[in-house]
Design an enzyme around this catalytic site. Structure first.
Site, PDB file in Angstrom:
ATOM      1  N   ASP A   1      -2.862   4.694  -2.553  1.00 10.17           N
ATOM      2  CA  ASP A   1      -3.809   5.350  -1.670  1.00 10.17           C
ATOM      3  C   ASP A   1      -4.170   6.738  -2.225  1.00 10.17           C
ATOM      4  O   ASP A   1      -3.268   7.532  -2.544  1.00 10.17           O
ATOM      5  CB  ASP A   1      -3.109   5.496  -0.307  1.00 10.17           C
TER       6      ASP A   1
ATOM      7  N   HIS B   1     -10.839  -1.862   4.776  1.00 10.95           N
ATOM      8  CA  HIS B   1     -10.538  -1.373   6.118  1.00 10.95           C
ATOM      9  C   HIS B   1     -11.181  -0.018   6.416  1.00 10.95           C
ATOM     10  O   HIS B   1     -10.953   0.540   7.485  1.00 10.95           O
ATOM     11  CB  HIS B   1      -9.015  -1.261   6.277  1.00 10.95           C
ATOM     12  N   ASP B   2     -11.926   0.539   5.484  1.00 11.81           N
ATOM     13  CA  ASP B   2     -12.548   1.853   5.681  1.00 11.81           C
ATOM     14  C   ASP B   2     -14.058   1.782   5.821  1.00 11.81           C
ATOM     15  O   ASP B   2     -14.705   2.814   6.012  1.00 11.81           O
ATOM     16  CB  ASP B   2     -12.248   2.771   4.480  1.00 11.81           C
TER      17      ASP B   2
ATOM     18  N   GLU C   1      -6.733   3.635  -5.612  1.00 10.07           N
ATOM     19  CA  GLU C   1      -7.935   3.897  -4.819  1.00 10.07           C
ATOM     20  C   GLU C   1      -8.421   5.291  -5.209  1.00 10.07           C
ATOM     21  O   GLU C   1      -7.822   6.292  -4.820  1.00 10.07           O
ATOM     22  CB  GLU C   1      -7.621   3.888  -3.320  1.00 10.07           C
TER      23      GLU C   1
ATOM     24  N   ASP D   1       0.870  -1.167   0.000  1.00  8.17           N
ATOM     25  CA  ASP D   1       0.000   0.000   0.000  1.00  8.17           C
ATOM     26  C   ASP D   1       0.913   1.225   0.000  1.00  8.17           C
ATOM     27  O   ASP D   1       1.656   1.440   0.966  1.00  8.17           O
ATOM     28  CB  ASP D   1      -0.820  -0.046   1.308  1.00  8.17           C
TER      29      ASP D   1
HETATM   30  C1  GLC Z   1      -7.341   5.966   2.183  1.00  5.38           C
HETATM   31  C2  GLC Z   1      -7.217   4.851   3.187  1.00  5.38           C
HETATM   32  C3  GLC Z   1      -7.738   5.320   4.508  1.00  5.38           C
HETATM   33  C4  GLC Z   1      -6.925   6.515   4.960  1.00  5.38           C
HETATM   34  C5  GLC Z   1      -6.892   7.590   3.884  1.00  5.38           C
HETATM   35  C6  GLC Z   1      -5.797   8.573   4.156  1.00  5.38           C
HETATM   36  O1  GLC Z   1      -8.654   6.278   1.912  1.00  5.38           O
HETATM   37  O2  GLC Z   1      -7.899   3.724   2.697  1.00  5.38           O
HETATM   38  O3  GLC Z   1      -7.698   4.317   5.481  1.00  5.38           O
HETATM   39  O4  GLC Z   1      -7.473   7.043   6.122  1.00  5.38           O
HETATM   40  O5  GLC Z   1      -6.614   7.060   2.609  1.00  5.38           O
HETATM   41  O6  GLC Z   1      -4.561   7.982   3.939  1.00  5.38           O
END
Ligand code: GLC
Length: 524
Positions: free
Chosen positions: A195, A318-319, A254, A99
Site C-alpha cells: 500500500d 476498492h478505491d 501501489e 495487503d
Molecule cells: C491506499 C488504499 C486506500 C487507503 C490508502 C491509505 O491507497 O488503496 O484504500 O485509503 O492507501 O492506506
C-alpha cells in the site's frame, strides 16, 4: 505451461473481504466465507487472490488503518481460519497475496499509543513529530499535521488523522516492518501488495514541498519531499532479497499519486516484481473511454518500462468506481466486455476486482448512507469509495446469497438479475465470457508474455493489436463504436477464437466488426 509463473502469467483476483461472502450471518464477509468460494474462484481460472487488509482495525479507513500487522481481525475469523484458507487455496493452485499497509498505522496501534504518550518514550521517533507543521497536506484533505496536546507537538498523517505516518528512517521501524514480511512468509503467504509504498520515506529535514497551481491543497504542491525519496530504492532491494530467499514469492506496489513513470521506476530486477498501472484516476471521477486513450497508455507504458517487466493492470479496485459503472450504459455489458478483453489481453498481469467478472456496478448512496470519511468530507464532489465495495452477488436469494444477516453495506438493486448463479446459466453472460478469456490466456502463451504490436487504426474507435510469441500470433480487435468498422488483417489465415458476433471459421484480408464487437483470432 511448464514455464508458467503464477504472478507473471496468471490472473489475480482482488477480494475486499468484508464484502465477499459471510459465513456466520453477521452481515460482514469473513475468511471462512472466502474459503467456501474457492471452488468458484478455481473455476474462473484465477491463479492468486489479493486480500484487502484482514488485520484488526478500528476502521477509520475501512481496514487500511491497521492496529496489528500480524493478527486477524476477529470479524474476519481467526488465525486458524486464515491458515485453512491458505491451505485450501494452495490445494487448488491459488496463491494468497496480503495487503501490507506499512506507510502508516492506526492511531490505536500500540506503537503509536506509546509514541504519543511522552516525548521521551522509546517509540517517540517511530512516527513523525514536529514542533510546528510544515506545508505538507493530507491527500484526504487539509493539513497533514495534527496537534497532540499532551506532548505539545504535531504528528504527520498523509491519509486520515487516525493514520499517523511511520518514520521509516528509524532503523528499529525498518526492522519491525521487515519482521511483518517474515511473519507472513513463514505462514505460507505467497506475496504482498504494498500500500502506497513510495510514501514510506520523507525528506530527512521534513522540508516544505514546492508549490504549484492546483485545486485542493494537496494538489497545489510538488511532492518531492513527502514521497518518492531516493531511500526507497535500497529498501525495495532489501525487500526483494528477503522475498527471493523463499521460492516464488511476489510483490506488487501501489504507486501513490500514480504515474506511468513511477510504475516503471519501481519495478524490475532487484526492485518490486511489478507495480500497478490503473486504467483510471481520481477515484474514477475522470472516466476516459476510447480506443486511442487505451492505446496511448499502453504505448507510454511500453516506452517507460522498455519491456523490462510486466505491469500489473487494473480496471477497478476498492478505491475507484467500478469499470462497469464508469464505462457501461445502464445494464448493457457491451463496454464491460471490451474492458475485460483489454484487461486480459494487453501486455501485463491482470488484476480482477471481485464481481468484475459479472459486471457488478457501483451502488449509489444517499449522503446519510455514506460510511467512507472521504465521502463525508468531500460530499457532494466526491461521494467516497463505498460505492465500489458493496457485497458480492452470488444468487437471487435474500441479500444475494452474501449473508443471512443484514449486510454491512447495502446491495445493488440489480442483484436479482445480475448474479453468479444466473450468469452460470446464461451462455452469453459476462461471467462465461470472462472465464473464456482467462482460459485463452492460459492456452496461448502469446497472450501472457508475448510482445505487443498495435496496428495502425484505419478508422476511429477501433483498437487492434497483435500479441506475439515465437509459436503464435493472436490478433485482438475491439470496436468501440456503435457502427460497423473494417479492419485490414495482416497476411495469413485467421481463425476466430472468441467473438461477440458470429464469425466464419477462417478469415483473411479484411474483417468487418459489428458494433462493439470484441474479436480474438489466431493466425495459423
Ligand atoms: C491506499 C488504499 C486506500 C487507503 C490508502 C491509505 O491507497 O488503496 O484504500 O485509503 O492507501 O492506506
Amino acid at each position: 505451461m511448464g514455464d508458467f509463473l503464477w504472478w507473471r502469467d496468471g490472473v489475480i483476483y482482488q477480494i475486499y473481504p468484508r464484502s465477499f461472502a459471510d459465513s456466520n450471518g453477521d452481515g460482514f464477509g469473513d475468511l471462512p466465507g472466502i474459503t467456501s468460494k474457492l471452488d468458484y474462484l478455481a473455476s474462473l481460472g484465477i491463479d492468486g487472490i489479493w486480500l484487502s487488509p484482514i488485520y484488526p482495525s478500528p476502521d477509520a479507513d475501512f481496514g487500511y488503518d491497521v492496529a496489528d500487522h500480524t493478527a486477524v481481525d476477529p470479524r474476519y475469523g481467526t488465525m486458524e481460519d486464515f491458515d485453512r484458507l491458505v491451505a485450501e487455496a494452495h490445494k487448488r493452485g491459488i496463491r494468497i497475496i496480503l495487503d501490507l499497509v506499512l506507510n502508516h498505522t492506526s492511531d490505536r496501534h500500540p506503537w503509536f499509543i506509546e509514541s504519543r504518550s511522552s516525548r521521551d518514550n522509546p517509540k517517540r521517533d517511530w512516527f513523525l513529530w514536529r514542533d510546528a507543521p510544515n506545508n505538507w497536506a493530507s491527500i484526504f484533505g487539509g493539513s497533514g499535521w495534527v496537534y497532540a496536546e499532551k506532548t505539545g507537538q504535531y504528528f504527520f498523517h498523509m491519509f486520515f488523522k487516525e493514520q499517523p505516518d511511520l518514520n521509516w528512517r528509524n532503523p528499529a521501524v525498518r526492522q519491525a516492518q521487515l519482521e511483518v514480511f517474515r511473519f507472513w512468509l513463514e505462514r505460507g503467504v505467497d506475496g504482498f501488495r504494498l500500500d502506497v509504498f513510495n510514501a514510506y520515506f520523507k525528506h530527512p529535514d521534513l522540508l516544505d514541498n514546492p508549490t504549484k497551481f492546483g485545486l485542493r491543497r494537496f494538489d497545489r504542491q510538488i511532492h518531492v519531499n513527502d514521497m518518492d525519496r531516493p531511500e526507497m530504492m535500497p529498501l525495495l532491494n532489501e525487500i526483494r532479497t528477503l522475498l527471493d530467499s523463499y521460492p516464488e514469492r511476489y510483490s506488487v506496489g501501489e504507486p501513490f499519486v500514480p504515474t506511468i513513470e513511477k510504475t516503471a521506476r519501481y519495478a524490475g530486477e532487484g526492485k518490486l516484481h511489478t507495480a500497478f498501472h490503473f486504467f483510471y484516476n481520481d477515484m474514477g471521477l475522470v472516466a476516459k473511454w476510447g480506443a486511442d486513450h487505451f492505446r496511448r497508455q499502453m504505448l507510454d507504458l511500453g516506452k517507460a518500462s522498455g519491456g523490462a517487466y510486466l505491469p500489473a493492470l487494473a480496471m477497478s479496485n476498492h478505491d475507484s468506481a467500478r469499470a462497469a459503472s464508469r464505462y457501461c450504459r445502464g445494464e448493457d455489458d457491451a463496454n464491460a466486455r471490451i474492458a475485460m478483453t483489454m484487461l486480459m489481453t494487453l501486455r501485463g498481469t491482470p488484476f480482477l476486482y471481485y464481481g468484475e467478472e459479472i459486471g457488478l456496478r457501483n451502488i449509489s448512496l444517499s449522503r446519510k448512507e455514506i460510511m467512507d470519511p472521504l465521502g463525508k468530507y468531500y460530499w457532494p464532489i466526491i461521494k467516497g469509495r463505498d460505492g465500489c465495495r458493496a457485497p458480492m452477488h452470488w444468487d437471487d436469494s435474500a441479500n444475494a446469497g452474501f449473508s443471512t444477516g443484514r449486510p454491512w453495506l447495502k446491495l445493488h438493486p440489480d442483484y436479482k438479475a445480475r448474479n453468479v448463479a444466473a450468469q452460470e446459466n446464461d451462455a452469453g453472460s459476462l461471467l462465461k465470457f470472462s472465464r473464456r478469456l482467462i482460459a485463452l490466456r492460459k492456452e496461448y502463451r502469446a497472450l501472457r508474455d508475448g510482445g505487443i504490436l498495435f496496428l495502425e487504426p484505419p478508422q476511429k474507435d477501433l483498437l487492434a493489436y497483435l500479441r506475439l510469441s515465437q509459436e503464435q500470433t493472436i490478433l485482438v480487435a475491439l470496436n468501440f463504436s456503435s457502427r460497423a468498422r473494417m479492419l485490414d488483417l495482416p497476411p495469413g489465415d485467421w481463425q476466430p477464437l472468441l467473438s461477440t458476433s458470429t464469425r466464419e471459421a477462417n478469415v483473411s484480408e479484411k474483417v468487418t466488426l459489428t458494433p462493439y464487437e470484441v474479436c480474438l483470432m489466431k493466425s495459423s
